[in-house]
Design an enzyme around this catalytic site. Sequence first.
Site, PDB file in Angstrom:
ATOM      1  N   ARG A 244       0.841  -1.189   0.000  1.00  0.00           N
ATOM      2  CA  ARG A 244       0.000   0.000   0.000  1.00  0.00           C
ATOM      3  C   ARG A 244       0.879   1.244   0.000  1.00  0.00           C
ATOM      4  NH1 ARG A 244      -1.797   0.827   4.371  1.00  0.00           N
ATOM      5  NH2 ARG A 244      -1.077  -0.977   5.527  1.00  0.00           N
TER       6      ARG A 244
ATOM      7  N   TYR B  79      -1.454  -3.701  -7.129  1.00  0.00           N
ATOM      8  CA  TYR B  79      -1.158  -4.452  -5.913  1.00  0.00           C
ATOM      9  C   TYR B  79      -2.249  -4.420  -4.845  1.00  0.00           C
ATOM     10  CZ  TYR B  79       0.852  -6.451  -1.845  1.00  0.00           C
ATOM     11  OH  TYR B  79       1.028  -7.267  -0.757  1.00  0.00           O
TER      12      TYR B  79
ATOM     13  N   LYS C 115      -9.500  -2.429   1.849  1.00  0.00           N
ATOM     14  CA  LYS C 115      -9.227  -1.263   2.691  1.00  0.00           C
ATOM     15  C   LYS C 115     -10.003  -0.022   2.227  1.00  0.00           C
ATOM     16  CE  LYS C 115      -6.985  -3.746   5.352  1.00  0.00           C
ATOM     17  NZ  LYS C 115      -5.626  -4.041   5.604  1.00  0.00           N
TER      18      LYS C 115
ATOM     19  N   HIS D 282     -10.428  -2.311  11.677  1.00  0.00           N
ATOM     20  CA  HIS D 282      -9.326  -3.162  11.186  1.00  0.00           C
ATOM     21  C   HIS D 282      -9.071  -4.268  12.209  1.00  0.00           C
ATOM     22  CE1 HIS D 282      -4.894  -3.224   9.515  1.00  0.00           C
ATOM     23  NE2 HIS D 282      -5.637  -4.147   8.955  1.00  0.00           N
TER      24      HIS D 282
ATOM     25  N   SER E 188      -1.161  -3.373  10.351  1.00  0.00           N
ATOM     26  CA  SER E 188      -0.795  -4.289   9.280  1.00  0.00           C
ATOM     27  C   SER E 188       0.468  -5.068   9.643  1.00  0.00           C
ATOM     28  CB  SER E 188      -0.559  -3.496   8.001  1.00  0.00           C
ATOM     29  OG  SER E 188      -1.730  -2.781   7.679  1.00  0.00           O
TER      30      SER E 188
ATOM     31  N   CYS F 112       0.993  -7.227  11.949  1.00  0.00           N
ATOM     32  CA  CYS F 112       1.256  -7.327  13.391  1.00  0.00           C
ATOM     33  C   CYS F 112       0.524  -8.499  14.032  1.00  0.00           C
ATOM     34  CB  CYS F 112       0.902  -6.019  14.095  1.00  0.00           C
ATOM     35  SG  CYS F 112       2.051  -4.691  13.703  1.00  0.00           S
TER      36      CYS F 112
ATOM     37  N   ASP G 121      -9.107  -9.768   9.255  1.00  0.00           N
ATOM     38  CA  ASP G 121      -8.612  -8.419   8.939  1.00  0.00           C
ATOM     39  C   ASP G 121      -9.623  -7.302   9.217  1.00  0.00           C
ATOM     40  OD1 ASP G 121      -6.261  -7.015   7.892  1.00  0.00           O
ATOM     41  OD2 ASP G 121      -7.517  -6.449   6.190  1.00  0.00           O
TER      42      ASP G 121
ATOM     43  N   ARG H 211       2.128 -12.087  -0.487  1.00  0.00           N
ATOM     44  CA  ARG H 211       0.832 -12.448   0.103  1.00  0.00           C
ATOM     45  C   ARG H 211       0.228 -13.683  -0.557  1.00  0.00           C
ATOM     46  NH1 ARG H 211      -1.514  -8.773   4.232  1.00  0.00           N
ATOM     47  NH2 ARG H 211       0.140  -7.229   4.437  1.00  0.00           N
TER      48      ARG H 211
END
Length: 593
Positions: A72, A200, A209, A229, A251, A253, A280, A374
């Site tokens: 991002r 991406y 998001k 989130h 993100s 974590c 998420d 990912r």
Amino acid sequence: MENMTSNKSVLSWINEKVELVKPEKIVWIDGSEEQIEALRAEACSTGEMIKLNQELLPDCYLHRTAVNDVARVEGRTFICAPTKEEAGPTNNWMDPAEAYEMLYAIAKDSYKGRTMYVIPYSMGPVGSKFSKIGIELTDSIYVVLNMVIMTRVGKDVLEALGDSEDWVRGLHCKCEIDEEKRYICQFPQDNTIISVNSGYGGNVLLGKKCFALRIASYQGKNEGWQAEHMLILGLQKPNGEIKYICAAFPSACGKTNLAMLIPPEGYYKNGYRVWCVGDDISWIRKGEDGRLYAINPENGFFGVAPGTNEKSNPNALASTRKGTIFTNVAHNLDNNTVWWEGLDKNPPANAIEWKGNPWNGQESEEKGAHPNSRFTAPAKNCPCISSEFENPNGVPVSAIVFGGRRAKLAPLVYQSRNWNHGVFVGSIMASETTAAASGAVGVVRRDPMAMLPFCGYNMADYWQHWIDIGAGLDPEKAPKIFNVNWFRKDDEGNFMWPGFGDNLRVLDWIIDRCEGKVDADETAIGYVPKAEDINLEGIEDEVSPEQLKELLSVDTALWKDEVAGIEEFYGKFDRLPATLKAELETLKENITK
Ligand code: GTP
Ligand code: SPV
Ligand code: MN
């Protein structure tokens, strides 16, 4: 191709965009297996995707993005609200009229010679009162195939929409993947998202998001619910009861890992289980019984590959064994499979690394997979997917957990004194930055509620919305609010807590607290466990009683510095809720006592 709907607002918006980008043809995505299979074949024929070993990884594919397009881009993400004040001090802002003009100039004619894919999708189970509908236009098959995994796509979505105008408009144009012209723009007042010059993940899978957090957080403020989130998990106790926890970590974590953890052996034997509802994003609203209920608006996992292995997260790994798209991992040419750092200790000797160059697995300077590589895996693949995953009414939330990466300071776990103090605890979250966004890694920054890059309006108003939600709840029914830190390090830089499956030990304490079954020590920052209440059976070798004490300690000298940092951060907000200011004063008094 024939239109899949007669909804006038949909057709007229698409017509407008067709005029702008000038596609050669238009394809409506109906969600059928035949169409998906044809698109996969087409993507493979152009090299956009690579078909992997179908015996070992059925229906799995590999995709490599441009080398300059791997995460991002927060610096190029804008909230285009009518005034800068509405976007607030933590968001980039652009005037909507100027933004449209600039974006349309970039998008103009950009589909020439290309196909426009029209993706009707639902965030949340089709027809649920929680759910919202979006339409994404894209010129990328990769985006289509990812959206098919990540959301509910197809004809039934348009049927559910009927002739309503309440849907989120999304336009994605790959253009030249030019970093200098890359923009991810949200227009919350218009229910619109425009993304240009990227291919991406979070930049282009507009349901994730851009919609489910940035646009939805704004919708939630106006409609009395919350978009967060957060992962959602169900913790099953030996008596069979399942309690649900929502947890917000920034993100990379640990949300995906926590959401599907496997309990340590002793716990497992006693009947503990974790069921994954989401990894998420949570949409949360009050139910008829006065409790908060959460759904996962997504239908798949867009998870971090590096570090995922049979030991750290077997459920995530199992989820990726079929119907999965891998992005920016290493390609093992010997058996046509994939590899990433931390999968196992045997990097392939005959491989192609994430950038597309030959790689022998030995060059320690070069990585096989990008740190933010990912997997896009269907949620239904997950061995511990919750039976409530499709429940249109969501699951009742017992606890809300905040957390981040803090080498020092934040204890393993602590509980807020009440809802408003919990909002304060979320608002002062800070975490070391990760590879999930472009920019420096490992720098501590404030990331309130893990929403810094995802809040679609003024963060101060968002905090007020949290306070208002709490005010509408009976304190007996409101979730209890906690903070955790799996990432505390000793002076040598080693993690002090084993993490992963062993995090269940902390979740167990959290649920016991919610049920009033266990006492705690009141400290300056909130309630901290008594050392004897964190069960170390089975990890005595890794965590000594002294280490546990250290993990649970509240260092007032460090907290004094922290308060100064919070004051500075709060200073940015003209509209800071008085409640939070008062909470900060209380913390200050508590630590100087
Ligand atoms: P996003 O998808 O970016 O929102 O990330 P996420 O929050 O789902 O993070 P994820 O679970 O994918 O974990 C990211 C990284 O943190 C991985 O490299 C994990 O190995 C690591 N990690 C996750 N849980 C733990 C933990 O309990 N302890 C430690 N030390 N590392 C962890
Ligand atoms: C995150 O960065 O929090 C993610 C990945 O979940 S992305 O979809 O790229 O935002
Ligand atoms: Mn995320």
